[in-house]
Design a protein around this motif. Structure first.
Motif, mmCIF file in Angstrom:
data_model
loop_
_atom_site.group_PDB
_atom_site.id
_atom_site.type_symbol
_atom_site.label_atom_id
_atom_site.label_comp_id
_atom_site.label_asym_id
_atom_site.label_seq_id
_atom_site.Cartn_x
_atom_site.Cartn_y
_atom_site.Cartn_z
ATOM 1 N N THR A 260 0.855 -1.179 0.000
ATOM 2 C CA THR A 260 0.000 0.000 0.000
ATOM 3 C C THR A 260 0.890 1.227 0.000
ATOM 4 N N ILE A 261 0.481 2.268 -0.704
ATOM 5 C CA ILE A 261 1.202 3.543 -0.683
ATOM 6 C C ILE A 261 0.279 4.573 -0.054
ATOM 7 N N PHE A 262 0.703 5.140 1.073
ATOM 8 C CA PHE A 262 -0.113 6.147 1.763
ATOM 9 C C PHE A 262 0.791 6.987 2.661
ATOM 10 N N LYS A 263 0.617 8.309 2.538
ATOM 11 C CA LYS A 263 1.406 9.230 3.354
ATOM 12 C C LYS A 263 0.470 10.258 3.986
ATOM 13 N N THR A 264 0.101 10.060 5.200
ATOM 14 C CA THR A 264 -0.691 10.951 6.078
ATOM 15 C C THR A 264 -2.104 11.296 5.608
ATOM 16 N N SER A 265 -2.335 11.492 4.332
ATOM 17 C CA SER A 265 -3.681 11.811 3.838
ATOM 18 C C SER A 265 -3.769 11.445 2.358
ATOM 19 N N ALA A 266 -4.995 11.385 1.868
ATOM 20 C CA ALA A 266 -5.195 11.074 0.451
ATOM 21 C C ALA A 266 -4.558 12.149 -0.433
ATOM 22 N N ALA A 267 -4.734 13.428 -0.058
ATOM 23 C CA ALA A 267 -4.186 14.526 -0.867
ATOM 24 C C ALA A 267 -2.662 14.484 -0.894
ATOM 25 N N THR A 268 -2.039 14.229 0.241
ATOM 26 C CA THR A 268 -0.578 14.153 0.309
ATOM 27 C C THR A 268 -0.060 12.972 -0.506
ATOM 28 N N THR A 269 -0.789 11.870 -0.454
ATOM 29 C CA THR A 269 -0.398 10.683 -1.223
ATOM 30 C C THR A 269 -0.541 10.953 -2.717
ATOM 31 N N ASP A 270 -1.631 11.601 -3.126
ATOM 32 C CA ASP A 270 -1.807 11.962 -4.537
ATOM 33 C C ASP A 270 -0.634 12.813 -5.022
ATOM 34 N N THR A 271 -0.218 13.775 -4.198
ATOM 35 C CA THR A 271 0.902 14.653 -4.555
ATOM 36 C C THR A 271 2.189 13.849 -4.715
ATOM 37 N N MET A 272 2.421 12.895 -3.802
ATOM 38 C CA MET A 272 3.616 12.055 -3.881
ATOM 39 C C MET A 272 3.604 11.228 -5.172
ATOM 40 N N ILE A 273 2.448 10.648 -5.510
ATOM 41 C CA ILE A 273 2.336 9.835 -6.722
ATOM 42 C C ILE A 273 2.561 10.695 -7.967
ATOM 43 N N GLU A 274 1.924 11.858 -8.027
ATOM 44 C CA GLU A 274 2.084 12.740 -9.185
ATOM 45 C C GLU A 274 3.532 13.224 -9.313
ATOM 46 N N GLY A 275 4.238 13.324 -8.190
ATOM 47 C CA GLY A 275 5.637 13.743 -8.197
ATOM 48 C C GLY A 275 6.570 12.739 -8.844
ATOM 49 N N LEU A 276 6.097 11.525 -9.050
ATOM 50 C CA LEU A 276 6.905 10.499 -9.722
ATOM 51 C C LEU A 276 6.951 10.709 -11.233
ATOM 52 N N LEU A 277 6.002 11.481 -11.741
ATOM 53 C CA LEU A 277 5.893 11.738 -13.173
ATOM 54 C C LEU A 277 6.683 13.001 -13.538
ATOM 55 N N GLN A 278 7.203 13.032 -14.735
ATOM 56 C CA GLN A 278 7.911 14.213 -15.192
ATOM 57 C C GLN A 278 6.904 15.323 -15.463
ATOM 58 N N ALA A 279 7.176 16.499 -14.934
ATOM 59 C CA ALA A 279 6.287 17.638 -15.147
ATOM 60 C C ALA A 279 6.304 18.020 -16.613
ATOM 61 N N VAL A 280 5.127 18.256 -17.153
ATOM 62 C CA VAL A 280 5.011 18.667 -18.562
ATOM 63 C C VAL A 280 4.843 20.173 -18.584
ATOM 64 N N THR A 281 5.751 20.835 -19.274
ATOM 65 C CA THR A 281 5.669 22.301 -19.373
ATOM 66 C C THR A 281 5.059 22.673 -20.711
ATOM 67 N N PRO A 282 4.150 23.670 -20.699
ATOM 68 C CA PRO A 282 3.500 24.059 -21.954
ATOM 69 C C PRO A 282 4.448 24.765 -22.903
#
Length: 192
Positions: A170-192
């Motif tokens: 399971t992947i979970f860090k303190t809250s759903a929102a914090t976990t979502d941020t951690m997961i999204e941080g694994l992806l390369q940011a796409v700049t316009p």
């Protein structure tokens, strides 16, 4: 500690049925790209997941019903182990899909899935498959009949002679929102 001694019970909620299935996005990362010194886990829950500098996970989008994750207990002589499996159906015949399958046929990956059943606080939203031994593309079948629109049936699974020491983490860090941020941080940011 005796890992085979029951020390805690479980109360199954008979009034609520768990929601089955996965949401359609899966994140794959190269097995070797995980920074295991910066990744922390407590009681089967990954609280921090870090990739090595300059490395990113890749998101793959599927129709919800075409993505299925499973794990199977494998009894061995001394300790039980687990086989992790992800089955997916690819509905598009594109060069991009073919290129991805060519790469996956040679890769060793770890997968993060998003469960439809997320728990009251979001604590079971994400699970990681293949953390110990990785996963490999073990099947890729296709036919030009495209039954039900399926172009490729693929299977990622634990390698034949390597299995996992536990159920998917399971992947979970303190809250759903914090976990979502951690997961999204694994992806390369796409700049316009």
């Amino acid at each position: 500690m005796n890992c085979a001694e029951l020390t805690k019970g479980l109360i199954a909620d008979a009034c609520k049925r768990a929601v089955s299935g996965l949401n359609g996005r899966i994140l794959l990362m190269n097995y070797a790209d995980i920074d295991r010194t910066a990744t922390t886990e407590l009681d089967g829950v990954v609280e921090a997941l870090q990739l090595k500098e300059g490395k990113y996970a890749q998101a793959f989008e599927f129709k919800d019903t075409t993505l299925v994750a499973e794990h199977n207990l494998v009894k061995e002589a001394y300790l039980p182990i687990w086989e992790h499996i992800i089955n997916a159906k690819i509905l598009a015949k594109t060069q991009e899909a073919k290129n991805a399958l060519e790469v996956l046929s040679k890769a060793k990956v770890v997968a993060i899935v998003e469960n439809k059943e997320q728990g009251a606080d979001g604590s079971v939203k994400y699970e990681m498959y293949g953390y110990d031994a990785g996963m490999e593309l073990t099947e890729s079948n296709n036919t030009t009949a495209f039954a039900d629109g399926v172009v490729y049936n693929i299977k990622l699974a634990s390698p034949a002679n390597e299995k996992e020491s536990s159920l998917p983490r399971t992947i979970f860090k303190t809250s759903a929102a914090t976990t979502d941020t951690m997961i999204e941080g694994l992806l390369q940011a796409v700049t316009p």
